[in-house]
Design a protein around this motif. Structure first.
Motif, mmCIF file in Angstrom:
data_model
loop_
_atom_site.group_PDB
_atom_site.id
_atom_site.type_symbol
_atom_site.label_atom_id
_atom_site.label_comp_id
_atom_site.label_asym_id
_atom_site.label_seq_id
_atom_site.Cartn_x
_atom_site.Cartn_y
_atom_site.Cartn_z
ATOM 1 N N GLN A 121 68.309 -52.993 36.284
ATOM 2 C CA GLN A 121 67.446 -53.689 37.230
ATOM 3 C C GLN A 121 66.029 -53.799 36.660
ATOM 4 O O GLN A 121 65.235 -52.864 36.813
ATOM 5 N N LEU A 141 66.168 -57.765 41.115
ATOM 6 C CA LEU A 141 66.828 -58.475 40.024
ATOM 7 C C LEU A 141 67.643 -57.484 39.206
ATOM 8 O O LEU A 141 67.133 -56.434 38.811
ATOM 9 N N THR A 185 70.260 -61.526 42.229
ATOM 10 C CA THR A 185 68.883 -61.482 42.720
ATOM 11 C C THR A 185 68.851 -61.162 44.205
ATOM 12 O O THR A 185 69.807 -61.414 44.938
#
Length: 807
Positions: free
Chosen positions: A571, A577, A622
């Protein structure tokens, strides 16, 4: 005495005046330390309560010294009670309160704050059998929420699945015994919906959407956690049902539409005993619908009782039941010849009148189905909990099943009808025991599930043989010439039960009972290497024990299979994300088969290794703008080896060693850019090919079960938030597919079904207690088809009207 009373009165008065009203403050997060918005924080046995803000914070004011019990509840999470003592008029600041997902038992008050992105609900306890957020899960999955289904006025399961990226219906539910549920293409392989709340839930017919909380479509081979009985190499479909909640309420809904559609749905939840935390919910629906063709119908009655009982903060029980009584005519779509060229190679040449059903409403199938599940959850410690599950399923088929097949013997496009009288049933029992942990080793967080699984399936088949029952041509012609007799015949074949029964009188009746069992142990661990990097490792050991025909010991066999799984998630922006990659495995136990030419001597039983599928996948996920933008982009490569095929040099022999490669790109976006606007969009492209086989008929060709190469879907729903149009809304969208092969063999050539794009739209008005909607499906009245060696005409333009009332 007078002075003493005066002093006491002054003391009491002084205490009241100087008593200070204090507050309790705190923060609520989930097990991943993500703040939870809209959690209900209430003082037990009072009407005092608040909800957490977007930072998970809450504050209860105007309290005085004393002991209080806070009840913290949130949909999808275990309710927690916290004892708080206020002394010396001091404000109390609590440590962070962590809620844990409750395996989908909704022990929470339904006072949900506005939820962003209504078309996306990516928290689930089923996909990984662990409480993981989507952004930290290495597996890709699509979730279809009940809010999305409501906005589209969905009345059947097939329409619901059009919202799943990369899913295409291959053929409709036939209702026939054994595999009468619908078939869908997923990542190049066929799959049927056979999982309910994470457990086997079989059906020979369609699934009623009245009890659906959401649908989860897991992508890629998923045998490590779920085995091979309910999944395919492309993935699996899990239906999550509605469950009891703390409170009283419900909904009544009525939908009416084109082609005789009428559906009434009821949903009611209540407390059987508030003091004992015992809650009951029942969902029910009655549906009738005619076909757009000249004959055909379906009617069903469905009832789903459910019960939740929270014994204490450590122990809870739940029960779910689903009972369906359904009757339908089976769709008699056209089966193309799989071994010889058809007279026509496309729809224009075929001259198909798709308004003809080639059946009658006198020839029907009944599909009663029952699914029951019992769950016990017990908190062993602060880091471990036990989950015990029992599932029982029963599905039956009785009545007349027919199909139309082009043998290529008679002149032109002539399809011969064959009919059987079905009398079969399947029973399954599944027992699971899971131990779910969330603990640290050497300061590294582990989330682990250790499970045992036992599945038993028994099928009884007393079907008749198939009798020839006339021929038809796609344009509506008919004749009685049996292609397997030398004489030219002109017998009449009326489509009535009495005439069909007379034709079936010469057919034998099967007497087959078969059984298999699967014993499994699996483990999966998510290890947080750093705050931003985690790894998932899983392994399953399967012991497949097949009795086959229980009256014949010669067809018994056993197989043991290992199924591993591995994944990494990084991440770059925590909880917003992630970049992921996975390796996933699937397998299929192949039954022994008799081989050898029976004309030259006795056949022998040949055994095979399990087929095996391995997937490599990578992509990004996302979660931007406070859950307003969820997107998943992934690329996958699946290789299946050891496929068993027919020996091209001998129809009596089987060869193992075929290989299929399926790879592709998938994109799914769920967005809530402004208040009132929700968007769902998906795109997939799949390239499938049989790369190795001794059967030249299929070598280097796209498998028929793979469906179309390209699929896409879009739906946007906007509700006005203020002004004179407050409460009004509009929805619009489309879904479509590229052309696909109905037939694609060396000797037959190709029969290609054309591409299509279908547009849909809706308008609605929603108030506090009710909602009125109008929905137009296939607004441009597009004629289109799906198929898998078949030609299946799809629904033309249809108008639906719905009114729903909540109480």
């Amino acid at each position: 005495m007078k002075n003493l009373l005066t002093i006491l009165t002054l003391l009491v008065f002084t205490n009241v005046i100087f008593a200070q009203e204090v507050s309790i403050t705190g923060t609520v997060t989930d097990q991943t330390q993500e703040a939870l918005l809209g959690v209900n924080v209430a003082i037990k046995n009072t009407s005092i309560g608040v909800q957490t803000d977007q930072n998970g914070a809450f504050q209860i004011d105007q309290l005085q010294n004393g002991d209080y019990v806070l009840s913290i509840s949130y949909i999808g999470f275990k309710t927690k009670e916290v004892l708080v003592s206020i002394t010396n008029n001091q404000n109390v600041q609590l440590k962070t309160i962590t809620l844990y997902e409750g395996n989908e038992i909704l022990n929470a008050v339904v006072i949900e704050g506005e939820r962003r992105n209504k078309f996306s609900r990516k928290k689930t306890a089923y996909v990984s059998k662990l409480p993981l957020k989507d952004i930290e899960n290495t597996q890709v999955y699509s979730t279809i929420t009940n809010e999305l289904l409501e906005s589209q006025v969905v009345t059947n399961f097939d329409d619901a699945l059009k919202n799943a990226t990369g899913v295409e219906r291959l053929w409709a539910s036939t209702g026939r015994s054994g595999d009468g549920a619908g078939y869908y293409a997923l990542r190049g392989f066929s799959v049927q919906p056979q999982l309910v709340n994470g457990l086997p839930g079989l059906t020979n017919g369609t699934i009623n959407p009245a009890n659906i909380e959401r649908i989860e479509v897991l992508k890629g081979p998923s045998a490590t956690l779920f085995g091979n009985a309910v999944s395919s190499y492309g993935g699996l479909i899990n239906v999550v049902t509605k469950k009891p909640y703390v409170g009283t309420g419900g909904e009544l809904s009525f939908t009416s539409g084109s082609y005789g559609l009428n559906q009434i749905v009821g949903d009611y939840n209540t407390a059987l005993s508030k003091e004992d935390d015992l809650y009951f919910r029942i969902n029910t629906a009655y549906t009738t619908e005619q076909s757009f063709q000249d004959a055909g119908f379906r009617k069903s009655f469905f009832v789903a009782p459910s019960l939740s009982y929270k014994v204490n903060n450590r122990l809870s029980f739940s029960f779910y039941g689903e009972i369906t009584q359904a009757e339908q005519t089976n769709p008699t779509f056209l089966f193309l010849n799989r071994s010889a060229p058809s007279a026509s190679s496309n729809l224009d040449e075929l001259g198909y009148n798709n308004k003809l059903s080639f059946t009658s409403n006198d020839l029907t199938l009944e599909n009663p189905t029952q699914n029951y599940r019992v769950e016990m959850d017990y908190k062993l410690s602060d880091t471990w909990q036990s989950q015990t599950l029992l599932s029982k399923s029963s599905t039956s088929t009785t009545g007349y099943y027919s199909y139309l097949f082009d043998f290529g013997i008679l002149e032109g496009d002539t399809f011969s009808r064959f009919i059987s009288k079905q009398n079969a049933n399947t029973h399954t029992t599944d027992i699971q025991q899971n131990f779910i942990g969330d603990f640290e080793i050497a300061s590294l967080r582990n989330r682990m599930v250790i499970g045992l699984d036992y599945l038993n399936a028994t099928e009884t088949n007393n079907n008749t043989g198939f009798a020839f029952y006339g021929n038809v041509t796609p344009d509506g012609g008919s004749n009685g010439d049996n292609p397997f007799t030398a004489a030219v015949e002109d017998t009449a074949y009326p489509l009535s039960t009495s005439a069909v029964d007379a034709a079936l009188a010469t057919q034998g009746v099967g007497n087959l009972k078969s059984r298999y069992s699967i014993y499994s142990i699996y483990v999966s661990d998510v290890l947080d290497i750093t705050d931003n990097l985690s790894a998932m490792v899983g392994l399953r050991l399967d012991r497949f024990d097949n009795e086959g025909d229980i009256a014949n010991a010669d067809d018994d066999y056993d197989q043991t299979t290992l199924s591993p799984k591995f994944g990494l998630v990084f991440q770059p922006i925590k909880d917003k994300l992630s970049v992921f990659g996975n390796y996933q495995n699937g397998f299929t136990n192949v039954a022994p088969q008799l081989v050898g030419d029976p004309g030259t001597g006795p056949q022998t039983l040949q055994t095979f290794d399990p087929e095996e599928a391995n997937q490599l996948e990578f992509g990004i996920k996302t979660n931007f703008f406070n859950n307003r933008l969820n997107a998943t982009i992934s690329y996958y490569d699946i290789k299946v080896k050891d496929r068993v095929i027919t020996d091209p040099s001998s129809p009596f022999n089987k060869i193992q060693g075929g290989e299929v490669v399926s790879k592709g790109l998938e994109i799914e976006v769920n967005a809530n850019p402004i208040k009132g606007l929700n968007i769902r969009a998906g795109y997939s492209n799949n390239d499938s090919e049989t790369t190795e086989t001794d059967n030249l008929e299929i070598l280097n060709r796209r498998p028929l079960e793979a469906g179309p190469e390209t699929l896409y879907n879009f739906w946007a729903n906007y509700e006005f938030q203020q002004g004179s149009l407050d409460g009004f809304g509009i929805g619009l969208g489309f879904n479509g597919a590229s052309e696909r092969f109905a037939i694609n063999y060396l000797s037959t050539g190709e029969f290609i079904l054309p591409s299509y794009t279908i547009f849909n739209t809706s308008v609605f008005y929603e108030a506090d207690k009710y909602r009125v909607s109008l929905k137009l499906n296939n607004a441009l009245n597009k004629e289109y088809y799906t198929g898998w060696t078949t030609i299946n005409p799809q629904m033309p333009r249809a108008l639906l009207a719905n009114i729903s009332y909540q109480f």
